[in-house]
Design a protein around this motif. Structure first.
Motif, mmCIF file in Angstrom:
data_model
loop_
_atom_site.group_PDB
_atom_site.id
_atom_site.type_symbol
_atom_site.label_atom_id
_atom_site.label_comp_id
_atom_site.label_asym_id
_atom_site.label_seq_id
_atom_site.Cartn_x
_atom_site.Cartn_y
_atom_site.Cartn_z
ATOM 1 N N GLY A 48 0.844 -1.188 0.000
ATOM 2 C CA GLY A 48 0.000 0.000 0.000
ATOM 3 C C GLY A 48 0.875 1.230 0.000
ATOM 4 O O GLY A 48 1.946 1.239 0.606
ATOM 5 N N GLU A 49 0.451 2.264 -0.716
ATOM 6 C CA GLU A 49 1.230 3.495 -0.792
ATOM 7 C C GLU A 49 0.350 4.705 -0.554
ATOM 8 O O GLU A 49 -0.851 4.673 -0.814
ATOM 9 C CB GLU A 49 1.893 3.634 -2.170
ATOM 10 C CG GLU A 49 2.995 2.657 -2.432
ATOM 11 C CD GLU A 49 3.728 2.935 -3.735
ATOM 12 O OE1 GLU A 49 3.317 3.836 -4.490
ATOM 13 O OE2 GLU A 49 4.728 2.245 -3.984
ATOM 14 N N ASP A 50 0.978 5.756 -0.064
ATOM 15 C CA ASP A 50 0.361 7.082 -0.004
ATOM 16 C C ASP A 50 1.419 8.037 -0.542
ATOM 17 O O ASP A 50 2.437 8.264 0.117
ATOM 18 C CB ASP A 50 -0.049 7.449 1.425
ATOM 19 C CG ASP A 50 -0.803 8.772 1.480
ATOM 20 O OD1 ASP A 50 -1.469 9.123 0.481
ATOM 21 O OD2 ASP A 50 -0.728 9.465 2.515
ATOM 22 N N THR A 51 1.205 8.534 -1.748
ATOM 23 C CA THR A 51 2.192 9.406 -2.395
ATOM 24 C C THR A 51 1.540 10.699 -2.868
ATOM 25 O O THR A 51 0.323 10.745 -3.104
ATOM 26 C CB THR A 51 2.850 8.710 -3.606
ATOM 27 O OG1 THR A 51 1.836 8.386 -4.556
ATOM 28 C CG2 THR A 51 3.596 7.458 -3.198
ATOM 29 N N TYR A 52 2.367 11.720 -2.999
ATOM 30 C CA TYR A 52 1.931 13.011 -3.505
ATOM 31 C C TYR A 52 2.962 13.542 -4.484
ATOM 32 O O TYR A 52 4.167 13.317 -4.310
ATOM 33 C CB TYR A 52 1.752 14.025 -2.366
ATOM 34 C CG TYR A 52 0.496 13.784 -1.573
ATOM 35 C CD1 TYR A 52 -0.716 14.325 -1.980
ATOM 36 C CD2 TYR A 52 0.522 13.010 -0.424
ATOM 37 C CE1 TYR A 52 -1.872 14.090 -1.260
ATOM 38 C CE2 TYR A 52 -0.633 12.769 0.296
ATOM 39 C CZ TYR A 52 -1.825 13.322 -0.129
ATOM 40 O OH TYR A 52 -2.976 13.075 0.581
ATOM 41 N N PRO A 53 2.503 14.269 -5.501
ATOM 42 C CA PRO A 53 3.448 14.844 -6.452
ATOM 43 C C PRO A 53 4.198 16.035 -5.850
ATOM 44 O O PRO A 53 3.709 16.689 -4.925
ATOM 45 C CB PRO A 53 2.564 15.291 -7.614
ATOM 46 C CG PRO A 53 1.210 15.472 -7.033
ATOM 47 C CD PRO A 53 1.118 14.514 -5.879
ATOM 48 N N ILE A 61 0.748 16.054 2.032
ATOM 49 C CA ILE A 61 1.571 15.452 3.081
ATOM 50 C C ILE A 61 1.224 13.973 3.169
ATOM 51 O O ILE A 61 0.105 13.620 3.548
ATOM 52 C CB ILE A 61 1.328 16.140 4.436
ATOM 53 C CG1 ILE A 61 1.678 17.620 4.332
ATOM 54 C CG2 ILE A 61 2.143 15.456 5.535
ATOM 55 C CD1 ILE A 61 1.283 18.438 5.543
ATOM 56 N N PRO A 62 2.161 13.084 2.811
ATOM 57 C CA PRO A 62 1.879 11.644 2.884
ATOM 58 C C PRO A 62 1.733 11.171 4.327
ATOM 59 O O PRO A 62 2.287 11.780 5.248
ATOM 60 C CB PRO A 62 3.081 11.002 2.198
ATOM 61 C CG PRO A 62 4.148 12.014 2.224
ATOM 62 C CD PRO A 62 3.500 13.362 2.318
ATOM 63 N N ALA A 67 -1.230 4.753 3.995
ATOM 64 C CA ALA A 67 -0.537 3.704 3.244
ATOM 65 C C ALA A 67 -0.867 2.327 3.812
ATOM 66 O O ALA A 67 -1.127 1.373 3.069
ATOM 67 C CB ALA A 67 0.971 3.949 3.256
ATOM 68 N N MET A 68 -0.892 2.199 5.148
ATOM 69 C CA MET A 68 -1.216 0.909 5.765
ATOM 70 C C MET A 68 -2.678 0.542 5.516
ATOM 71 O O MET A 68 -2.989 -0.607 5.226
ATOM 72 C CB MET A 68 -0.907 0.912 7.257
ATOM 73 C CG MET A 68 -1.099 -0.467 7.885
ATOM 74 S SD MET A 68 -0.443 -0.644 9.535
ATOM 75 C CE MET A 68 1.299 -0.784 9.199
ATOM 76 N N ASP A 69 -3.573 1.514 5.616
ATOM 77 C CA ASP A 69 -4.985 1.255 5.308
ATOM 78 C C ASP A 69 -5.146 0.758 3.879
ATOM 79 O O ASP A 69 -5.907 -0.178 3.617
ATOM 80 C CB ASP A 69 -5.833 2.517 5.505
ATOM 81 C CG ASP A 69 -6.098 2.841 6.966
ATOM 82 O OD1 ASP A 69 -5.923 1.946 7.823
ATOM 83 O OD2 ASP A 69 -6.486 3.990 7.245
ATOM 84 N N GLY A 99 6.414 10.065 -0.516
ATOM 85 C CA GLY A 99 5.366 9.267 0.099
ATOM 86 C C GLY A 99 5.893 8.159 0.976
ATOM 87 O O GLY A 99 7.072 8.119 1.333
ATOM 88 N N TYR A 100 4.983 7.225 1.315
ATOM 89 C CA TYR A 100 5.293 6.054 2.127
ATOM 90 C C TYR A 100 4.780 4.810 1.425
ATOM 91 O O TYR A 100 3.739 4.837 0.775
ATOM 92 C CB TYR A 100 4.646 6.152 3.513
ATOM 93 C CG TYR A 100 5.260 7.209 4.388
ATOM 94 C CD1 TYR A 100 6.468 6.974 5.027
ATOM 95 C CD2 TYR A 100 4.645 8.430 4.563
ATOM 96 C CE1 TYR A 100 7.049 7.944 5.829
ATOM 97 C CE2 TYR A 100 5.218 9.410 5.363
ATOM 98 C CZ TYR A 100 6.418 9.154 5.986
ATOM 99 O OH TYR A 100 6.994 10.117 6.763
ATOM 100 N N ARG A 101 5.516 3.710 1.585
ATOM 101 C CA ARG A 101 5.104 2.401 1.067
ATOM 102 C C ARG A 101 5.117 1.415 2.226
ATOM 103 O O ARG A 101 6.081 1.348 2.984
ATOM 104 C CB ARG A 101 6.066 1.925 -0.013
ATOM 105 C CG ARG A 101 5.716 0.525 -0.528
ATOM 106 C CD ARG A 101 6.712 0.016 -1.555
ATOM 107 N NE ARG A 101 6.756 0.922 -2.683
ATOM 108 C CZ ARG A 101 7.887 1.305 -3.284
ATOM 109 N NH1 ARG A 101 9.049 0.872 -2.859
ATOM 110 N NH2 ARG A 101 7.834 2.113 -4.307
ATOM 111 N N ILE A 102 4.039 0.658 2.369
ATOM 112 C CA ILE A 102 3.915 -0.386 3.382
ATOM 113 C C ILE A 102 3.783 -1.727 2.665
ATOM 114 O O ILE A 102 2.933 -1.881 1.793
ATOM 115 C CB ILE A 102 2.658 -0.178 4.272
ATOM 116 C CG1 ILE A 102 2.602 1.235 4.842
ATOM 117 C CG2 ILE A 102 2.584 -1.231 5.361
ATOM 118 C CD1 ILE A 102 3.641 1.562 5.859
ATOM 119 N N GLU A 103 4.616 -2.688 3.039
ATOM 120 C CA GLU A 103 4.525 -4.040 2.481
ATOM 121 C C GLU A 103 4.353 -5.016 3.629
ATOM 122 O O GLU A 103 4.969 -4.851 4.679
ATOM 123 C CB GLU A 103 5.800 -4.403 1.729
ATOM 124 C CG GLU A 103 6.096 -3.548 0.526
ATOM 125 C CD GLU A 103 7.417 -3.924 -0.105
ATOM 126 O OE1 GLU A 103 7.574 -5.106 -0.476
ATOM 127 O OE2 GLU A 103 8.276 -3.041 -0.203
#
Length: 119
Positions: A48-53, A61-62, A67-69, A99-103
């Motif tokens: 899951g990711e939460d990213t912004y340009p 703001i990531p 991202a976890m959701d 952003g953030y990436r959750i695996e």
């Protein structure tokens, strides 16, 4: 020659970025669930990711929770993740993304309504 060298350097700067491993967790969740449930099943590995340009400055703001959701909600019966890796994404110099990436592997709660097929 100087223009070519300058173009190569500028291309490298614009395309540069890095991903930094922030945390490793055995179990992680943003959901409320019964931790004493006897019917947890390990699911597939998800991301899951939460990213912004970024265009000169970030356009948002990531958030690690988002991202976890995004990772957990890939399965309606999932309540958390196991073997979690949290990474921060910094792929920008004037333009790009942050952003953030959750695996992690999904934790499926087979006691939830409509989820008994996995037990």
């Amino acid at each position: 020659m100087k223009k070519t060298a300058l173009a190569v350097i500028m291309g490298a700067v614009v395309a540069s970025g890095c991903t930094v491993r922030v945390a490793d967790m055995t179990v992680g969740s943003t959901k409320n669930y019964n931790i004493n449930s006897a019917k947890f099943v390990k699911g597939k590995r998800v991301t899951g990711e939460d990213t912004y340009p970024v265009i000169l400055f970030p356009l948002g703001i990531p958030n690690v929770k988002t991202a976890m959701d995004n990772a957990i909600e890939q399965d309606k019966c999932a309540v958390g993740l196991t073997d979690v890796v949290v990474s921060q994404l910094n792929h920008s110099f004037l333009v790009g993304t942050i952003g953030y990436r959750i695996e992690g592997d999904l934790i499926i709660d087979a006691t939830q309504p409509g989820c008994d097929r996995r037990a």
